[in-house]
Write a protein that holds these residues in place. Structure first.
Motif, PDB file in Angstrom:
ATOM      1  N   SER A  16       0.782  -1.215  -0.125  1.00 48.96           N
ATOM      2  CA  SER A  16      -0.059   0.084  -0.011  1.00 48.96           C
ATOM      3  C   SER A  16       0.949   1.249   0.039  1.00 48.96           C
ATOM      4  CB  SER A  16      -0.871  -0.137   1.077  1.00 48.96           C
ATOM      5  OG  SER A  16      -1.868  -1.443   1.134  1.00 48.96           O
ATOM      6  N   GLY A  17       1.958   1.181  -0.558  1.00 50.56           N
ATOM      7  CA  GLY A  17       2.791   2.411  -0.779  1.00 50.56           C
ATOM      8  C   GLY A  17       3.852   2.443   0.150  1.00 50.56           C
ATOM      9  N   LYS A  18       3.928   1.620   1.313  1.00 53.08           N
ATOM     10  CA  LYS A  18       4.568   1.845   2.150  1.00 53.08           C
ATOM     11  C   LYS A  18       5.441   0.663   2.432  1.00 53.08           C
ATOM     12  CE  LYS A  18       1.743   4.992   5.021  1.00 53.08           C
ATOM     13  NZ  LYS A  18       0.947   5.352   6.481  1.00 53.08           N
ATOM     14  N   VAL A  19       6.828   0.865   3.325  1.00 55.39           N
ATOM     15  CA  VAL A  19       7.605  -0.322   3.685  1.00 55.39           C
ATOM     16  C   VAL A  19       7.277  -1.064   4.501  1.00 55.39           C
ATOM     17  CG1 VAL A  19      10.196  -0.856   3.995  1.00 55.39           C
ATOM     18  CG2 VAL A  19       9.330   0.835   2.269  1.00 55.39           C
ATOM     19  N   THR A  20       7.133  -2.351   4.651  1.00 52.64           N
ATOM     20  CA  THR A  20       6.794  -3.261   5.834  1.00 52.64           C
ATOM     21  C   THR A  20       7.941  -4.268   6.101  1.00 52.64           C
ATOM     22  OG1 THR A  20       5.604  -4.790   4.562  1.00 52.64           O
ATOM     23  CG2 THR A  20       4.239  -3.076   5.320  1.00 52.64           C
ATOM     24  N   THR A  21       8.025  -4.656   7.388  1.00 53.00           N
ATOM     25  CA  THR A  21       9.056  -5.709   7.734  1.00 53.00           C
ATOM     26  C   THR A  21       8.050  -6.999   7.526  1.00 53.00           C
ATOM     27  OG1 THR A  21      10.467  -4.587   8.826  1.00 53.00           O
ATOM     28  CG2 THR A  21      10.720  -6.714   9.038  1.00 53.00           C
ATOM     29  N   VAL A  22       8.407  -7.664   6.712  1.00 61.59           N
ATOM     30  CA  VAL A  22       7.511  -9.216   6.227  1.00 61.59           C
ATOM     31  C   VAL A  22       7.991 -10.263   7.132  1.00 61.59           C
ATOM     32  CG1 VAL A  22       6.807  -8.215   3.993  1.00 61.59           C
ATOM     33  CG2 VAL A  22       8.657  -9.506   4.204  1.00 61.59           C
ATOM     34  N   ASP A  23       9.257 -10.183   7.599  1.00 58.56           N
ATOM     35  CA  ASP A  23       9.830 -11.609   8.185  1.00 58.56           C
ATOM     36  C   ASP A  23      10.542 -10.935   9.525  1.00 58.56           C
ATOM     37  OD1 ASP A  23      11.015 -14.035   9.042  1.00 58.56           O
ATOM     38  OD2 ASP A  23      10.714 -14.679   7.067  1.00 58.56           O
ATOM     39  N   GLU A  24      10.359 -11.478  10.644  1.00 55.78           N
ATOM     40  CA  GLU A  24      11.032 -10.927  11.689  1.00 55.78           C
ATOM     41  C   GLU A  24      12.558 -11.915  11.709  1.00 55.78           C
ATOM     42  OE1 GLU A  24       8.457 -11.365  14.946  1.00 55.78           O
ATOM     43  OE2 GLU A  24       7.147  -9.970  14.591  1.00 55.78           O
ATOM     44  N   ASN A  25      12.621 -12.702  11.235  1.00 53.04           N
ATOM     45  CA  ASN A  25      13.960 -13.284  11.294  1.00 53.04           C
ATOM     46  C   ASN A  25      14.932 -12.716  10.420  1.00 53.04           C
ATOM     47  OD1 ASN A  25      12.800 -15.596  12.687  1.00 53.04           O
ATOM     48  ND2 ASN A  25      11.566 -16.211  11.043  1.00 53.04           N
ATOM     49  N   TRP A  26      16.137 -12.600  11.159  1.00 54.68           N
ATOM     50  CA  TRP A  26      17.290 -12.017  10.090  1.00 54.68           C
ATOM     51  C   TRP A  26      17.686 -12.999   9.208  1.00 54.68           C
ATOM     52  CZ3 TRP A  26      18.753  -7.015  10.773  1.00 54.68           C
ATOM     53  CH2 TRP A  26      18.319  -6.535  12.001  1.00 54.68           C
ATOM     54  N   VAL A  27      17.977 -12.586   7.930  1.00 56.10           N
ATOM     55  CA  VAL A  27      18.257 -13.381   6.844  1.00 56.10           C
ATOM     56  C   VAL A  27      19.777 -13.062   6.135  1.00 56.10           C
ATOM     57  CG1 VAL A  27      17.778 -14.113   4.387  1.00 56.10           C
ATOM     58  CG2 VAL A  27      16.116 -13.690   6.151  1.00 56.10           C
ATOM     59  N   THR A  28      20.552 -14.189   5.772  1.00 55.62           N
ATOM     60  CA  THR A  28      21.565 -14.000   5.333  1.00 55.62           C
ATOM     61  C   THR A  28      21.786 -14.745   4.034  1.00 55.62           C
ATOM     62  OG1 THR A  28      24.049 -14.173   5.504  1.00 55.62           O
ATOM     63  CG2 THR A  28      22.800 -16.078   6.692  1.00 55.62           C
ATOM     64  N   GLY A  29      22.450 -14.146   3.034  1.00 54.14           N
ATOM     65  CA  GLY A  29      22.750 -15.200   1.815  1.00 54.14           C
ATOM     66  C   GLY A  29      24.341 -15.266   1.513  1.00 54.14           C
ATOM     67  N   ALA A  30      24.973 -15.120   2.616  1.00 56.77           N
ATOM     68  CA  ALA A  30      26.603 -15.109   2.431  1.00 56.77           C
ATOM     69  C   ALA A  30      27.084 -16.367   1.601  1.00 56.77           C
ATOM     70  CB  ALA A  30      27.143 -15.033   3.954  1.00 56.77           C
ATOM     71  N   ASP A  31      26.373 -17.400   2.036  1.00 59.78           N
ATOM     72  CA  ASP A  31      26.741 -18.852   1.583  1.00 59.78           C
ATOM     73  C   ASP A  31      26.488 -18.900  -0.129  1.00 59.78           C
ATOM     74  OD1 ASP A  31      24.012 -18.779   1.888  1.00 59.78           O
ATOM     75  OD2 ASP A  31      23.825 -21.100   1.705  1.00 59.78           O
ATOM     76  N   LEU A  32      25.588 -17.961  -0.648  1.00 61.46           N
ATOM     77  CA  LEU A  32      25.369 -17.863  -1.861  1.00 61.46           C
ATOM     78  C   LEU A  32      26.379 -17.029  -2.855  1.00 61.46           C
ATOM     79  CD1 LEU A  32      21.460 -17.280  -1.781  1.00 61.46           C
ATOM     80  CD2 LEU A  32      22.699 -19.326  -2.165  1.00 61.46           C
ATOM     81  N   TYR A  33      27.201 -16.302  -2.244  1.00 64.29           N
ATOM     82  CA  TYR A  33      28.126 -15.314  -2.849  1.00 64.29           C
ATOM     83  C   TYR A  33      29.608 -16.037  -2.916  1.00 64.29           C
ATOM     84  CZ  TYR A  33      31.097 -11.289  -3.629  1.00 64.29           C
ATOM     85  OH  TYR A  33      32.076 -10.393  -4.211  1.00 64.29           O
ATOM     86  N   LYS A  34      29.963 -15.924  -4.118  1.00 63.73           N
ATOM     87  CA  LYS A  34      31.390 -15.847  -4.332  1.00 63.73           C
ATOM     88  C   LYS A  34      32.308 -15.023  -5.049  1.00 63.73           C
ATOM     89  CE  LYS A  34      31.285 -21.173  -4.045  1.00 63.73           C
ATOM     90  NZ  LYS A  34      31.569 -22.463  -4.863  1.00 63.73           N
ATOM     91  N   PRO A  35      33.384 -14.445  -4.785  1.00 63.77           N
ATOM     92  CA  PRO A  35      33.741 -13.339  -5.296  1.00 63.77           C
ATOM     93  C   PRO A  35      34.285 -13.750  -6.735  1.00 63.77           C
ATOM     94  CG  PRO A  35      35.050 -13.507  -3.273  1.00 63.77           C
ATOM     95  CD  PRO A  35      34.068 -14.676  -3.434  1.00 63.77           C
ATOM     96  N   GLN A  36      33.893 -12.780  -7.806  1.00 64.92           N
ATOM     97  CA  GLN A  36      34.439 -13.231  -9.137  1.00 64.92           C
ATOM     98  C   GLN A  36      35.749 -13.124  -9.458  1.00 64.92           C
ATOM     99  OE1 GLN A  36      31.696 -13.543 -11.692  1.00 64.92           O
ATOM    100  NE2 GLN A  36      30.734 -13.673  -9.511  1.00 64.92           N
ATOM    101  N   SER A  37      36.350 -14.040 -10.138  1.00 63.35           N
ATOM    102  CA  SER A  37      37.724 -13.980 -10.036  1.00 63.35           C
ATOM    103  C   SER A  37      38.289 -13.147 -11.300  1.00 63.35           C
ATOM    104  CB  SER A  37      38.028 -15.523 -10.648  1.00 63.35           C
ATOM    105  OG  SER A  37      37.560 -15.819 -11.846  1.00 63.35           O
TER     106      SER A  37
END
Length: 427
Positions: free
Chosen positions: A406-427
């Motif tokens: 409705s045009g505003k920002v809401t926090t949809v999940d109270e759990n902290w999320v990390t995607g660190a395992d999905l990231y690998k630096p580009q060579s």
């Protein structure tokens, strides 16, 4: 302008300021709790809570502890709210937390313009003031300052790591990850919680757009096992319908928008070509001006931020709002940039308050002990060099997932999320 945020700031890396400005100095005076589910736009001023949120006064005295601060405040993209919020936090800790070790903290600030050469000059000016350490700022030209910090043996704490230099310097402590951490967390949430198996990523066809779109978001989707297609969006394109059509041509479960300067236009183009599926995006897509321009085309957009919202009702959020009310001005944009400024000061005070000898070695050791530390407004951080591949100074990758409703920002999940395992630096 209000609503400047993490990835929008990164756009400044590819912008050249018209001329280097002089660096005038301005010497001025966590939590694990869950974020509330509904919040308003991050850059919107929120009602301040009662003054008792500040706690019991404890005035600092004696010789000041000087912290240098370089902050981008001249050029096409500026972040004065970082310095303003940091100054408020310094006034608060000096009056209510006894400063650091009972001594008042003083900021020695220098305005930069995004150019490394200017930041280098600013760093030398600050070094002449013999600061105890450097408080990281919002400065895309920061790589120009780090040779000075190394030569002067100065620790660098907090701020916004816009470039790999801040994220890997051995004398740096970074409480949050931007560009990488937020995007990777959004992808993690999309694939694990929303069931996205096929995605299209629209990214600005410039250096930074490719670095984030093709270097972070697309590989993260692949690492999560999703099929993904990247679509380049020309920076000066007037008609975005072809890019939008290309994005939906494979019938994706979600479209990810990584176009800081054209979020509203891209979102409108997606709607115009008939797309009604899930949309993900970056923080600048959710600034008040962007949401107003996009209208209902932004409805439902998911994104990630490293902070609890300022009106979330947590103790940290209430404290920041009360401090802003007492010490700040009405024009401070309460966005992620401001939150980073306030939070960085609070984290520095918390860890250094009982360090008797504030040598650079002892300052870094207080943070780099491999233990979890409370972070103001954010997830706990651990400075062990292992939180994010290729970013040894980053101590925390956790984010909160938010959505436009409705045009505003809401926090949809109270759990902290990390995607660190999905990231690998580009060579």
């Amino acid at each position: 302008m209000t609503g400047r945020k993490w990835t929008g700031a990164l756009l400044a890396l590819s912008l050249a300021a018209a001329a280097a400005t002089g660096c005038g100095s301005d010497d001025s005076s966590s939590s694990d709790s869950a974020a509330a589910k509904t919040t308003s736009g991050a850059a919107t001023q929120a009602a301040a809570p009662a003054a008792d949120a500040l706690g019991t006064p404890k005035k600092a005295s004696g010789d000041p502890i000087v912290l240098g601060l370089l902050n981008l405040e001249s050029g096409p993209v500026t972040f004065p709210e970082y310095r303003q919020a940091a100054e408020v936090a310094v006034k608060y800790i000096n009056d209510y937390k006894g400063g650091i070790g009972g001594r008042p903290v003083e900021l020695a600030s220098c305005a930069t313009d995004g150019q490394p050469a200017t930041s280098g000059r600013c760093a030398n000016q600050i070094a002449d003031k013999k600061p105890t350490a450097i408080l990281g700022g919002a400065d895309t030209g920061a790589p120009g300052a780090f040779p000075v910090y190394k030569r002067k043996d100065l620790a660098y704490m907090g701020g916004i790591p816009f470039t790999p230099v801040e994220s890997n310097a051995p004398n740096a402590i970074q409480f949050y990850s931007v560009s990488v951490g937020d995007n990777a967390a959004t992808v993690q949430y999309a694939t694990k919680e929303l069931g996205v198996k096929k995605a299209a990523v629209l990214y600005t066809d410039d250096t930074q757009g490719k670095a984030t779109g093709l270097g972070v978001i697309v590989p993260a989707f692949k690492a999560a096992g999703a099929e993904v297609k990247g679509i380049a969006v020309p920076p000066s394109a007037a008609d975005l319908s072809s890019a939008a059509a290309a994005a939906i041509s494979t019938s994706p479960d979600a479209v990810y928008v990584n176009t800081p300067g054209a979020c509203p236009a891209v979102l409108k183009a997606l709607k115009a070509v008939g797309y009604s599926g899930k949309i993900m995006g970056i923080d600048p897509c959710t600034s008040p001006p962007a949401l107003k321009a996009a209208g209902d085309a932004a409805e439902g957009l998911y994104f990630a931020q490293p902070f609890q919202s300022v009106d979330s009702g947590t103790d940290d959020a209430n404290l920041m709002l009360a401090a802003i009310k007492k010490y700040g001005s009405d024009d401070i944009a309460l966005d992620s940039i401001a939150q980073a400024g306030f939070s960085s000061v609070m984290n520095v005070q918390a860890e250094l308050d009982d360090v008797s000898d504030l040598s650079t070695k002892n300052i870094l050791a207080a943070f780099k002990d491999g233990q979890a530390h409370k972070s103001f407004l954010a997830h706990d951080y651990t400075c062990d060099g292992k939180q994010l591949a290729g970013n040894t100074a980053v101590c925390n990758t956790y984010q909160l997932i938010k959505q436009v409703k409705s045009g505003k920002v809401t926090t949809v999940d109270e759990n902290w999320v990390t995607g660190a395992d999905l990231y690998k630096p580009q060579s």
